[in-house]
Design a protein around this motif. Structure first.
Motif, PDB file in Angstrom:
ATOM      1  N   VAL A 187       0.865  -1.185   0.000  1.00  0.00           N
ATOM      2  CA  VAL A 187       0.000   0.000   0.000  1.00  0.00           C
ATOM      3  C   VAL A 187       0.899   1.232   0.000  1.00  0.00           C
ATOM      4  N   PRO A 188       0.397   2.392  -0.454  1.00  0.00           N
ATOM      5  CA  PRO A 188       1.217   3.607  -0.385  1.00  0.00           C
ATOM      6  C   PRO A 188       1.484   3.997   1.067  1.00  0.00           C
ATOM      7  N   SER A 189       2.620   4.609   1.323  1.00  0.00           N
ATOM      8  CA  SER A 189       3.018   5.037   2.669  1.00  0.00           C
ATOM      9  C   SER A 189       2.943   3.870   3.658  1.00  0.00           C
ATOM     10  N   TYR A 190       3.639   2.834   3.330  1.00  0.00           N
ATOM     11  CA  TYR A 190       3.676   1.583   4.099  1.00  0.00           C
ATOM     12  C   TYR A 190       4.581   1.765   5.311  1.00  0.00           C
ATOM     13  N   VAL A 191       4.091   1.474   6.521  1.00  0.00           N
ATOM     14  CA  VAL A 191       4.856   1.656   7.756  1.00  0.00           C
ATOM     15  C   VAL A 191       5.398   0.313   8.221  1.00  0.00           C
ATOM     16  N   LEU A 202      -4.800   0.652   7.601  1.00  0.00           N
ATOM     17  CA  LEU A 202      -5.184   2.037   7.845  1.00  0.00           C
ATOM     18  C   LEU A 202      -5.172   2.825   6.537  1.00  0.00           C
ATOM     19  N   SER A 203      -5.797   4.008   6.548  1.00  0.00           N
ATOM     20  CA  SER A 203      -5.749   4.865   5.360  1.00  0.00           C
ATOM     21  C   SER A 203      -4.342   5.458   5.228  1.00  0.00           C
ATOM     22  N   GLU A 204      -4.031   5.988   4.062  1.00  0.00           N
ATOM     23  CA  GLU A 204      -2.687   6.529   3.819  1.00  0.00           C
ATOM     24  C   GLU A 204      -2.366   7.672   4.783  1.00  0.00           C
ATOM     25  N   ASP A 205      -3.306   8.567   5.011  1.00  0.00           N
ATOM     26  CA  ASP A 205      -3.075   9.683   5.934  1.00  0.00           C
ATOM     27  C   ASP A 205      -2.830   9.182   7.354  1.00  0.00           C
ATOM     28  N   GLU A 206      -3.581   8.172   7.762  1.00  0.00           N
ATOM     29  CA  GLU A 206      -3.396   7.618   9.107  1.00  0.00           C
ATOM     30  C   GLU A 206      -2.029   6.954   9.248  1.00  0.00           C
ATOM     31  N   ARG A 207      -1.563   6.280   8.199  1.00  0.00           N
ATOM     32  CA  ARG A 207      -0.238   5.648   8.259  1.00  0.00           C
ATOM     33  C   ARG A 207       0.871   6.692   8.350  1.00  0.00           C
ATOM     34  N   VAL A 208       0.743   7.799   7.631  1.00  0.00           N
ATOM     35  CA  VAL A 208       1.743   8.871   7.699  1.00  0.00           C
ATOM     36  C   VAL A 208       1.770   9.466   9.108  1.00  0.00           C
ATOM     37  N   ALA A 209       0.590   9.734   9.682  1.00  0.00           N
ATOM     38  CA  ALA A 209       0.518  10.277  11.049  1.00  0.00           C
ATOM     39  C   ALA A 209       1.060   9.274  12.064  1.00  0.00           C
TER      40      ALA A 209
END
Length: 194
Positions: free
Chosen positions: A138-142, A157-164
């Protein structure tokens, strides 16, 4: 929001510096992650009732005729299939990821329905939090990297949630390493010895 911090203290520590947690001591921070539920159980019941009602409307025109008995199994079958597939979706989404952090220990446990729990443990001093903008599922994979393994965190999680999540985990790990608690000064992973 499917992210919940438990036990994250913000106050300054009594004694600063590196410290070890005592056996049985509560964690400095605990994170719970789970998939979104866009349709709660109450909404699910209302949706099934509304679908049943709408599927019955066409049958009113053929009420009292033999055609009713030819259409009824298909209507009830469609309703049963909708109910079964939505229940399967709920069961498949019963995932909980728990990240527990102490001053000298980090533990990630992923629990999914009908599967044994998966566990990863490492020393937070050597843990790095990675955000893979591209190349992951997924994009912005943590991911968390430590103890010779790299594990995913919050892929649902959504991409914004993963970045946060990435930023808050970096900050939190930096504070734990710098002070032995989640309060106090900040030291990011880039400040750690290599």
């Amino acid at each position: 929001m499917p992210i919940e911090w438990v036990n994250e203290t913000k106050q300054a520590p009594d004694i600063t510096g590196a410290s070890l947690h005592a056996q049985g001591e509560p964690p400095l921070a605990e994170l719970h992650l789970w998939p979104h539920r866009s349709l709660p159980k109450r909404g699910f019941a209302a949706f099934i009732l509304a679908t049943f009602t709408l599927l019955l409307l066409p049958l009113l025109a053929v009420l009292g005729t033999p055609i009713l008995w030819g259409l009824a199994p298909f209507v009830l079958g469609a309703l049963w299939l909708m109910y079964g597939l939505m229940q399967k979706n709920y069961r498949d989404g019963e995932i909980l990821e728990e990240l527990t952090l102490w001053s000298d220990h980090a533990k990630l446990t992923r629990t999914a329905r009908n599967k044994p729990p998966l566990t990863w443990e490492a020393n937070p001093y050597w843990v790095s939090v990675q955000l893979h903008a591209k190349g992951g599922p997924v994009p912005s994979y943590v991911t968390l990297k430590g103890s010779g393994r790299e594990v995913e965190l919050g892929a649902f999680l959504s991409e914004d949630e993963r970045v946060a999540l990435h930023q808050s985990l970096r900050d939190l790990l930096g504070r734990i390493i710098a002070t032995g608690t989640t309060g106090g000064s900040h030291s990011g992973p880039e400040d750690r010895p290599s």
